[in-house]
Structures are given as C-alpha cells and as structure tokens.
Design a protein around this motif. Structure first.
Motif, PDB file in Angstrom:
ATOM      1  N   LEU A 126       0.980  -1.194  -0.313  1.00  0.00           N
ATOM      2  CA  LEU A 126      -0.026   0.021  -0.011  1.00  0.00           C
ATOM      3  C   LEU A 126       0.179   0.869   0.109  1.00  0.00           C
ATOM      4  O   LEU A 126       0.526   2.436  -0.495  1.00  0.00           O
ATOM      5  CB  LEU A 126      -0.910   0.173   1.446  1.00  0.00           C
ATOM      6  CG  LEU A 126      -1.863  -0.992   1.209  1.00  0.00           C
ATOM      7  CD1 LEU A 126      -2.828  -0.938   2.676  1.00  0.00           C
ATOM      8  CD2 LEU A 126      -3.092  -1.154   0.108  1.00  0.00           C
ATOM      9  N   SER A 127       1.746   1.033   0.438  1.00  0.00           N
ATOM     10  CA  SER A 127       2.760   2.829   0.789  1.00  0.00           C
ATOM     11  C   SER A 127       3.255   2.355  -0.694  1.00  0.00           C
ATOM     12  O   SER A 127       3.661   3.514  -1.234  1.00  0.00           O
ATOM     13  CB  SER A 127       3.940   2.121   1.651  1.00  0.00           C
ATOM     14  OG  SER A 127       4.963   2.807   1.461  1.00  0.00           O
ATOM     15  N   GLU A 128       4.154   1.518  -1.525  1.00  0.00           N
ATOM     16  CA  GLU A 128       4.769   1.676  -2.502  1.00  0.00           C
ATOM     17  C   GLU A 128       3.446   2.198  -3.530  1.00  0.00           C
ATOM     18  O   GLU A 128       3.953   3.413  -4.478  1.00  0.00           O
ATOM     19  CB  GLU A 128       4.648   0.113  -3.217  1.00  0.00           C
ATOM     20  CG  GLU A 128       6.040   0.120  -2.870  1.00  0.00           C
ATOM     21  CD  GLU A 128       7.520   0.375  -3.407  1.00  0.00           C
ATOM     22  OE1 GLU A 128       7.208   1.395  -4.026  1.00  0.00           O
ATOM     23  OE2 GLU A 128       7.954   1.133  -1.988  1.00  0.00           O
ATOM     24  N   GLN A 129       2.488   1.749  -3.607  1.00  0.00           N
ATOM     25  CA  GLN A 129       1.584   2.284  -4.367  1.00  0.00           C
ATOM     26  C   GLN A 129       0.720   3.441  -4.006  1.00  0.00           C
ATOM     27  O   GLN A 129       0.969   4.619  -5.324  1.00  0.00           O
ATOM     28  CB  GLN A 129      -0.447   1.739  -4.340  1.00  0.00           C
ATOM     29  CG  GLN A 129      -0.730   0.210  -4.544  1.00  0.00           C
ATOM     30  CD  GLN A 129      -1.787  -0.668  -4.148  1.00  0.00           C
ATOM     31  OE1 GLN A 129      -2.521   0.276  -3.794  1.00  0.00           O
ATOM     32  NE2 GLN A 129      -1.880  -1.550  -4.104  1.00  0.00           N
ATOM     33  N   LEU A 130       0.500   4.272  -2.678  1.00  0.00           N
ATOM     34  CA  LEU A 130       0.285   5.606  -2.965  1.00  0.00           C
ATOM     35  C   LEU A 130       1.934   6.424  -2.821  1.00  0.00           C
ATOM     36  O   LEU A 130       1.438   7.777  -3.529  1.00  0.00           O
ATOM     37  CB  LEU A 130       0.617   5.914  -0.652  1.00  0.00           C
ATOM     38  CG  LEU A 130       0.602   7.111  -0.356  1.00  0.00           C
ATOM     39  CD1 LEU A 130      -0.708   8.246  -0.369  1.00  0.00           C
ATOM     40  CD2 LEU A 130       1.148   7.499   1.296  1.00  0.00           C
ATOM     41  N   ARG A 131       3.084   5.642  -3.009  1.00  0.00           N
ATOM     42  CA  ARG A 131       4.402   6.086  -3.633  1.00  0.00           C
ATOM     43  C   ARG A 131       4.329   6.814  -4.819  1.00  0.00           C
ATOM     44  O   ARG A 131       4.326   7.652  -5.981  1.00  0.00           O
ATOM     45  CB  ARG A 131       5.948   6.372  -3.228  1.00  0.00           C
ATOM     46  CG  ARG A 131       6.848   6.841  -3.414  1.00  0.00           C
ATOM     47  CD  ARG A 131       8.000   6.329  -2.287  1.00  0.00           C
ATOM     48  NE  ARG A 131       8.703   4.366  -2.576  1.00  0.00           N
ATOM     49  CZ  ARG A 131       9.605   4.117  -2.471  1.00  0.00           C
ATOM     50  NH1 ARG A 131      10.177   4.604  -2.262  1.00  0.00           N
ATOM     51  NH2 ARG A 131       9.628   2.826  -2.673  1.00  0.00           N
ATOM     52  N   THR A 132       3.572   5.819  -5.655  1.00  0.00           N
ATOM     53  CA  THR A 132       3.068   5.625  -7.357  1.00  0.00           C
ATOM     54  C   THR A 132       2.788   6.632  -7.443  1.00  0.00           C
ATOM     55  O   THR A 132       2.747   7.269  -8.441  1.00  0.00           O
ATOM     56  CB  THR A 132       3.298   4.286  -8.190  1.00  0.00           C
ATOM     57  OG1 THR A 132       3.824   3.014  -7.236  1.00  0.00           O
ATOM     58  CG2 THR A 132       3.855   4.351  -9.094  1.00  0.00           C
ATOM     59  N   HIS A 133       1.457   7.140  -6.813  1.00  0.00           N
ATOM     60  CA  HIS A 133       0.896   7.647  -7.037  1.00  0.00           C
ATOM     61  C   HIS A 133       1.013   9.152  -7.257  1.00  0.00           C
ATOM     62  O   HIS A 133       0.636   9.949  -7.703  1.00  0.00           O
ATOM     63  CB  HIS A 133      -0.557   7.789  -6.172  1.00  0.00           C
ATOM     64  CG  HIS A 133      -1.601   8.793  -6.557  1.00  0.00           C
ATOM     65  ND1 HIS A 133      -2.337   8.571  -7.963  1.00  0.00           N
ATOM     66  CD2 HIS A 133      -2.174   9.179  -5.461  1.00  0.00           C
ATOM     67  CE1 HIS A 133      -3.418   9.670  -7.628  1.00  0.00           C
ATOM     68  NE2 HIS A 133      -3.178  10.421  -6.026  1.00  0.00           N
ATOM     69  N   ILE A 134       1.605   9.577  -5.883  1.00  0.00           N
ATOM     70  CA  ILE A 134       2.300  10.830  -5.094  1.00  0.00           C
ATOM     71  C   ILE A 134       3.024  10.931  -6.625  1.00  0.00           C
ATOM     72  O   ILE A 134       3.511  12.353  -7.602  1.00  0.00           O
ATOM     73  CB  ILE A 134       3.100  11.010  -4.382  1.00  0.00           C
ATOM     74  CG1 ILE A 134       1.821  10.723  -2.912  1.00  0.00           C
ATOM     75  CG2 ILE A 134       3.392  11.878  -4.316  1.00  0.00           C
ATOM     76  CD1 ILE A 134       2.538  10.931  -2.442  1.00  0.00           C
ATOM     77  N   ILE A 135       4.493  10.326  -7.349  1.00  0.00           N
ATOM     78  CA  ILE A 135       5.518  10.536  -8.428  1.00  0.00           C
ATOM     79  C   ILE A 135       4.518  10.831  -9.766  1.00  0.00           C
ATOM     80  O   ILE A 135       4.947  11.774 -10.180  1.00  0.00           O
ATOM     81  CB  ILE A 135       6.443   9.406  -7.875  1.00  0.00           C
ATOM     82  CG1 ILE A 135       7.283   9.239  -7.341  1.00  0.00           C
ATOM     83  CG2 ILE A 135       6.946   9.086  -9.685  1.00  0.00           C
ATOM     84  CD1 ILE A 135       8.196   8.149  -7.124  1.00  0.00           C
ATOM     85  N   GLY A 136       3.403  10.265 -10.184  1.00  0.00           N
ATOM     86  CA  GLY A 136       2.531  10.304 -11.016  1.00  0.00           C
ATOM     87  C   GLY A 136       2.175  11.859 -10.981  1.00  0.00           C
ATOM     88  O   GLY A 136       2.322  12.781 -12.102  1.00  0.00           O
ATOM     89  N   LYS A 137       1.920  12.282  -9.846  1.00  0.00           N
ATOM     90  CA  LYS A 137       1.331  13.776  -9.673  1.00  0.00           C
ATOM     91  C   LYS A 137       2.294  14.937  -9.992  1.00  0.00           C
ATOM     92  O   LYS A 137       2.314  16.686 -10.305  1.00  0.00           O
ATOM     93  CB  LYS A 137       0.819  14.002  -8.233  1.00  0.00           C
ATOM     94  CG  LYS A 137      -0.679  13.293  -8.067  1.00  0.00           C
ATOM     95  CD  LYS A 137      -1.558  13.876  -8.986  1.00  0.00           C
ATOM     96  CE  LYS A 137      -3.041  12.976  -8.464  1.00  0.00           C
ATOM     97  NZ  LYS A 137      -3.986  13.764  -9.526  1.00  0.00           N
ATOM     98  N   LEU A 138       2.850  14.046  -8.667  1.00  0.00           N
ATOM     99  CA  LEU A 138       4.432  15.313  -9.361  1.00  0.00           C
ATOM    100  C   LEU A 138       5.230  15.366 -10.766  1.00  0.00           C
ATOM    101  O   LEU A 138       5.535  16.502 -10.985  1.00  0.00           O
ATOM    102  CB  LEU A 138       6.063  14.994  -8.703  1.00  0.00           C
ATOM    103  CG  LEU A 138       5.714  15.151  -6.875  1.00  0.00           C
ATOM    104  CD1 LEU A 138       6.933  13.998  -5.851  1.00  0.00           C
ATOM    105  CD2 LEU A 138       5.454  16.530  -6.757  1.00  0.00           C
ATOM    106  N   ASN A 139       5.273  14.371 -11.550  1.00  0.00           N
ATOM    107  CA  ASN A 139       5.194  14.568 -12.988  1.00  0.00           C
ATOM    108  C   ASN A 139       4.700  15.436 -13.782  1.00  0.00           C
ATOM    109  O   ASN A 139       5.324  16.040 -14.553  1.00  0.00           O
ATOM    110  CB  ASN A 139       5.254  13.169 -13.368  1.00  0.00           C
ATOM    111  CG  ASN A 139       6.257  11.918 -13.065  1.00  0.00           C
ATOM    112  OD1 ASN A 139       7.518  12.821 -12.454  1.00  0.00           O
ATOM    113  ND2 ASN A 139       6.190  11.151 -13.486  1.00  0.00           N
ATOM    114  N   LYS A 140       3.572  15.671 -13.053  1.00  0.00           N
ATOM    115  CA  LYS A 140       2.318  17.071 -13.961  1.00  0.00           C
ATOM    116  C   LYS A 140       2.845  17.958 -13.618  1.00  0.00           C
ATOM    117  O   LYS A 140       2.763  19.368 -13.960  1.00  0.00           O
ATOM    118  CB  LYS A 140       1.186  16.721 -13.637  1.00  0.00           C
ATOM    119  CG  LYS A 140       0.957  15.346 -14.043  1.00  0.00           C
ATOM    120  CD  LYS A 140      -0.321  14.404 -13.973  1.00  0.00           C
ATOM    121  CE  LYS A 140      -0.890  13.622 -14.258  1.00  0.00           C
ATOM    122  NZ  LYS A 140      -2.473  12.960 -14.234  1.00  0.00           N
TER     123      LYS A 140
END
Length: 419
Positions: free
Chosen positions: A154-168
């Motif tokens: 779940l931590s990895e999923q949250l981190r992946t989601h945040i990285i996707g937002k930061l890429n924008k």
C-alpha cells in the motif's frame, strides 16, 4: 549508587546478551526454519515456483530485479526470500510489490565474486536472509496477479501515485529526482552523474531518507505540537502524535529498512519523554538498537545500520564536548556552531567505517554540510508541502517554481563542491 556492579555482574550481563544475540541469530537462519525452501527435497530441473514480490530493486542493464518471498515449490508450502531477476525483453513487465507470480524455473545459488577484493554481493544478500536466486524471462512466467495487500505494498502504491502527480508539475526532472529522494525515499530517477556529485561532496546522506531526515521532522513536529503541553496529559498526547506523524512519514517514504530503523529510534526518544522518568540519550538509543536486533538480527551486518547508530552515538557522546570548546554569543553564531559540532562528531564516528567499506573519505564534507544542513529542514518541510498540494492538485505555479529554484541552487552547490 544502590546497585554496586561488580565483576560477576558484568560477566553475567555480557553472557546474557551474548546468548540472546546468538540464539536469535541462529533461529533466523534457514537450517532452523522447518518450512524454508532450501530444506525441501525436490527433483533437479525446472519446478513450479509461486512467489510474491516484496521489494522492487534497482534494475541493471539486462534485468529487472526484485526481492521475493517464495510461497510454494510445486505442491509444497514453503517460505524464504530470494533474488528474482526477469530478463528485459519486449514482453517483460515491471512488477510492483505484492504481485503474486507462478514461474517455471530452478533456484540457483548466488555467484561468488570473480576477482580478489571485489564487493561480495553473495555475502551481502546472505546478511539479508537471501541465499538463492531465480533468473527467468517473461516466457517462463505462467501467471501474474495481485496478491493480498500488505502495508509495504500500500505504501508503494501511494508513492507511485504521488510520483505520477509530481510528474505533472513544472518542477524540472533533476530537481524532481532530488525531491522524490528527500521526501519519498525514491532514488531511481537520480542519474549517475548527479549521484556521483553528491557522493564526492560528502552529501550522499541527504538523498537517503534516514536518521537525519527523521531527526529534523522529530524536532519540527515536537516544536509545532509543543502548545499541547499546557493541557492535561498534554505531554503524552504530544508524544503519541509525534510518533504517529513519524510513522506516517515512514509509510510515505516506502517503509524502507533505513527509514523504519530511524523512525523506531526516534519513537523511543518520544516515548521516553512521555513517561516523565529519568533517562538519557544513550539508554534510549541502545533500547531501540536492542529491540531492532531482536526483530531482525541480520541488520547488525548492514552498513546503513552500523553507520546510522555510530553517527547518533557520537553525536550524543562527542558533540556536547566539542560545543563547550567555544561559547557563541549570538543566535546565528550558535546555530552554525551547533551544526558544525554535530557534523564533525557524526563524521568522526563514521570515518573508520567509511574508509573500511568504501576506501575513501570525503574531505569536503565539513564545507558542504555547513551550508546545506541549516537549510535542509526548510527544503524537507517545503518538499512535504509540495507533495501534499500536488496530490490534491492545489500546487500553485509560483510555489512550484520557487521550490524548483531552491533545489536548482542545491544541485549547483553540490556540483561545485564535487568539482
């Protein structure tokens, strides 16, 4: 004064801790685990191996690499960790934590180093409880599906989601890579030149979420929540909230071993303050050290574990003595003298291990840390704000540009020191 500690007391104490450590370490070895895959007698050749991804490792030129938990060999239920490598090809998938796979293949031993004095990767993995590897390609992966969720997943999923937002956001890739390392513990986007520059400047600890980052957050959270002390049971409420916030940050940073160790250490410091009992930093430090090694004795051989505890120990031991050598009169003077003595104490502590393991010692660490550390707390707290606002799609362009400029100055300074 009430307990006179004679020779017999000392001998019994050492024997007690030796027996606890020895027994605990042995019980974690495969020979003492009945269901470990290495104890299962199976015919030679390919087997049906069911496994679950527990950690995504850095990939190399030819393979995607993972740490995995073996669940089943053919029809037998087993357990134990392995190194899992999937050859890069057109059909290869990039798996995430908690992915469950069924693979046709054979486990093999990890190779010994080929050259004298070469880094012994086999021994390094054995210290993490990994004794075998499975090398395969996408053609031999029979099925892949999402396994039962874990906190790490779940931590990895949250981190992946945040990285996707930061890429924008408008933050540039090099600065964004530093932000992701600082706040999320995600270092995969840092290029080799940038990484080498941080290493040469003696500032590599900034990119690894560990005791330094958690210590800064511990001080910031404690200061922000200090008004709670005026309430009834305020000190206890403050300590509990600080611990919860620190563990929230650990989840955000991917629950890597380094951040879990650091948060555990500072959780003990917070809880020690809550109990209102006489204590000192050394007792609290060694209490966290003891409990972590009870949980995972192989951490004793991890370089990161050794460096982090040695650094904190020397800060508690040497820094007060260094600080007394000069009495600053002004607030700014006190701040820089405090940073200088903390940096010097920590580096004196880790210097022997740095030379032993890496055969080098960054001579310019003092200059780089003297400039970076006063602003690191602002950069870290600013990074948390950027992440929170980006996730909610509320990050103002002006704030993103300002933070990008600050990280650009940090990168430029590190490159200048490295040159």
């Amino acid at each position: 004064n009430k307990l006179r500690q004679g020779i017999l007391f000392g001998i019994l104490t050492y024997l007690c801790f030796f027996v606890i450590g020895f027994a605990n370490y042995q019980l974690h070895r495969p020979a003492y685990q009945k269901q470990h895959y290495s104890l299962v007698h199976s015919p030679p050749g390919a087997q049906l191996i069911q496994l679950k991804i527990t950690e995504v490792l850095s990939e190399n030129q030819f393979n995607h690499r993972y740490e995995a938990q073996v669940l089943q060999l053919d029809s037998q239920q087993v357990k134990g960790k392995i190194l899992f490598s999937v050859k890069k090809d057109s059909a290869a998938l990039d798996f995430v934590v908690d992915t469950k796979l069924l693979v046709s293949g054979a486990l093999s031993e990890i190779s010994e180093p080929m050259n004298p004095h070469q880094f012994n990767y086999k021994k390094y993995l054995e210290n993490q409880g990994i004794y075998h590897q499975l090398k395969t390609s996408s053609a031999y992966i029979i099925s892949a599906n999402k396994g039962s969720p874990t906190l790490r997943g779940l931590s990895e999923q949250l981190r992946t989601h945040i990285i996707g937002k930061l890429n924008k956001t408008s933050i540039q890739p090099k600065q964004r890579a530093v932000l992701q390392a600082l706040v999320l513990g995600h270092k995969k986007d840092i290029d080799k030149e940038q990484y080498r520059a941080f290493a040469a400047a003696g500032a590599l600890h900034i990119l690894a979420v560990s005791g330094l980052h958690v210590g800064i957050l511990f001080l910031v959270f404690s200061r922000l929540l200090s008004p709670l002390r005026y309430l009834k049971f305020g000190k206890q409420i403050q300590s509990i909230l600080v611990v919860l916030l620190l563990w929230g940050f650990a989840i955000l940073a991917g629950l890597s071993p380094s951040v879990v160790r650091a948060v555990t250490m500072f959780s003990f410091f917070a809880l020690a303050g809550m109990l209102k009992r006489p204590t000192n930093g050394f007792n609290t430090l060694f209490l966290s050290y003891f409990f972590l090694l009870l949980y995972e004795p192989s951490w004793l051989f991890h370089v990161g574990f050794q460096l982090s505890y040695l650094a904190v120990f020397h800060i508690l031991w040497i820094q007060p003595r260094l600080y007394k050598l000069y009495i600053p009169k002004y607030r700014l003077d006190r701040m820089f003298w405090g940073i200088a003595t903390v940096t010097l104490a920590a580096q004196l502590g880790v210097a022997p291990l740095s030379v032993f393991y890496f055969h080098q010692f960054p001579g310019l660490f003092f200059l780089s840390n003297l400039v970076i550390l006063p602003f690191l707390s602002l950069v870290l707290i600013g990074g948390l704000f950027v992440v929170c606002l980006a996730v909610m799609d509320l990050l103002p362009q002006s704030f993103a540009s300002a933070y990008d400029w600050v990280l650009q100055q940090l990168n430029d300074f590190i490159n200048w020191i490295a040159r």
